[in-house]
Design a protein around this motif. Structure first.
Motif, PDB file in Angstrom:
ATOM      1  N   THR A   7       0.854  -3.229   1.926  1.00 13.60           N
ATOM      2  CA  THR A   7       1.103  -1.741   1.810  1.00 13.60           C
ATOM      3  C   THR A   7       1.164  -1.102   3.203  1.00 13.60           C
ATOM      4  N   ILE A  58       3.454   5.425 -16.590  1.00 14.82           N
ATOM      5  CA  ILE A  58       3.196   4.452 -15.542  1.00 14.82           C
ATOM      6  C   ILE A  58       3.701   5.146 -14.129  1.00 14.82           C
ATOM      7  N   GLY A  62       1.617   6.493 -10.863  1.00 12.81           N
ATOM      8  CA  GLY A  62       1.929   6.173  -9.612  1.00 12.81           C
ATOM      9  C   GLY A  62       2.470   7.049  -8.856  1.00 12.81           C
ATOM     10  N   GLU A  63       2.716   8.453  -9.332  1.00 10.89           N
ATOM     11  CA  GLU A  63       3.283   9.423  -8.438  1.00 10.89           C
ATOM     12  C   GLU A  63       4.572   9.294  -8.042  1.00 10.89           C
ATOM     13  N   VAL A  64       5.487   8.606  -8.893  1.00 13.59           N
ATOM     14  CA  VAL A  64       6.659   8.256  -8.634  1.00 13.59           C
ATOM     15  C   VAL A  64       7.914   8.887  -9.422  1.00 13.59           C
ATOM     16  N   ALA A 272       3.845  -1.406 -12.542  1.00 16.37           N
ATOM     17  CA  ALA A 272       2.906  -0.504 -12.107  1.00 16.37           C
ATOM     18  C   ALA A 272       2.540  -1.095 -10.515  1.00 16.37           C
ATOM     19  N   GLN A 273       2.465  -2.316 -10.334  1.00 15.84           N
ATOM     20  CA  GLN A 273       2.228  -2.928  -9.077  1.00 15.84           C
ATOM     21  C   GLN A 273       3.278  -2.298  -8.014  1.00 15.84           C
ATOM     22  N   THR A 275       4.856   0.329  -8.179  1.00 15.72           N
ATOM     23  CA  THR A 275       4.666   1.578  -7.783  1.00 15.72           C
ATOM     24  C   THR A 275       3.486   1.724  -6.560  1.00 15.72           C
ATOM     25  N   ARG A 276       2.758   0.746  -6.716  1.00 11.06           N
ATOM     26  CA  ARG A 276       1.441   1.053  -5.462  1.00 11.06           C
ATOM     27  C   ARG A 276       1.944   0.182  -4.361  1.00 11.06           C
ATOM     28  N   ASP A 277       2.979  -0.707  -4.189  1.00  8.21           N
ATOM     29  CA  ASP A 277       3.244  -1.509  -3.109  1.00  8.21           C
ATOM     30  C   ASP A 277       4.419  -0.924  -2.413  1.00  8.21           C
ATOM     31  N   LYS A 279       7.177   2.875  -1.430  1.00  5.81           N
ATOM     32  CA  LYS A 279       7.416   4.195  -1.811  1.00  5.81           C
ATOM     33  C   LYS A 279       8.699   4.368  -2.538  1.00  5.81           C
ATOM     34  N   TRP A 280       8.844   5.301  -3.201  1.00  5.85           N
ATOM     35  CA  TRP A 280       9.920   5.558  -4.349  1.00  5.85           C
ATOM     36  C   TRP A 280      10.295   6.860  -4.577  1.00  5.85           C
TER      37      TRP A 280
END
Length: 291
Positions: A7, A58, A62-64, A272-273, A275-277, A279-280
């Protein structure tokens, strides 16, 4: 590389990637067309509402913000799906009207399809629709005229070319990153992401490949695009891919069933992973400069 180091490494690039969803239901995929008649669609259980709602949850967690390439057929029957996409701050884009491949249509039929879908989506969503993705990535070297038609219909970009070799689609000689096939005054084409290894372009942008391959490998490929190519990755998936409880179609070929159903149960967790790994952001913000 562990998750924390990964990350940090990706965040250091500052590169945002495009999260995209092709909004269609399980019975509309091209691989099932030989065994599912179009005139049966209205009589089938439609699961797209609940699946899109779950995807929105989802992405929100993830704030995406993402781009939803949506069928006009879906929008007409489930307008609240379109409105919820827009209300969530996501980009509304077109996937055509009835999931007909661009390569199976003539110029006039294709023009009618993309114009109809754009009008329906804009009427329901009350936002301009600037992007288009052809069903099954069905724009390639034999029908590049489709990009002219899209521009004439008022679209600003397409994400319809997959620069790989595939038995149903693909334009292997196409550039790997955003380009203007017909010059700078034409439509912008934004291909699905690949990685270049030796002389081969390997798929790295989602779909069945993402479900089949180990997550760590898919993550490595997207990371390589960010860190080595210094480019945004274009990732895509479908609402039915997070739905392992969907009806099973035994009449489809073994290959089609494998491609469609493999690892559906793992997909939601993998999204979901992602969105954490990484930036989108939305396609329009990344490539059209929309604030």
């Amino acid at each position: 590389m562990n998750d924390r180091l990964h990350t940090s490494a990706v965040a250091a690039t500052g590169i945002r990637n495009a999260m995209t969803i092709d909004v269609e239901d399980y019975f509309q995929v091209s691989a099932f067309a030989p065994v599912i008649a179009r005139d049966s669609w209205d009589g089938r259980e439609c699961r797209v509402e609940r699946n899109v709602a779950r995807i929105l949850d989802i992405l929100d967690a993830g704030e995406v913000k993402a781009t939803f390439f949506t069928l006009g057929w879906i929008a007409e029957r489930y307008p609240q799906v379109v409105r919820s996409i827009v209300a969530g701050g996501h980009e509304l884009a077109s996937h055509g009207y009835g999931h007909l491949r661009a390569s199976s249509q003539g110029r006039a039929e294709f023009a009618a399809d993309v114009t109809r879908s754009k009008r329906i989506l804009e009427d329901i969503g009350s936002v301009p629709v600037q992007g288009y993705r052809a069903p099954s990535f069905s724009i390639g070297s034999a029908n590049l005229w489709a990009l002219d038609v899209l521009q004439e219909a008022g679209y600003r970009y397409s994400s319809s070319i997959y620069p790989i070799q595939h038995d149903h689609y693909g334009m292997p000689d196409a550039p790997r990153f955003a380009f203007y096939p017909n010059g700078p005054d034409g439509l912008l084409e934004i291909p699905i992401t690949t990685v270049q290894l030796m002389q081969r372009k390997l798929p790295a942008g989602g779909g069945g490949y993402f479900r089949l391959l180990p997550y760590a490998l898919s993550r490595w490929m997207m990371e390589r695009v960010n860190q080595v190519d210094q480019q945004s990755a274009i990732f895509y998936f479908h609402p039915w891919e997070i739905d392992p409880g969907q009806p099973r179609l035994d009449a489809a070929s073994i290959k089609s069933r494998f491609r469609h159903y493999v690892n559906l149960g793992r997909m939601e967790g993998r999204i979901a992973q992602l969105t954490r790994d990484f930036k989108w952001d939305r396609m329009d913000r990344l490539f059209l400069g929309k604030a």
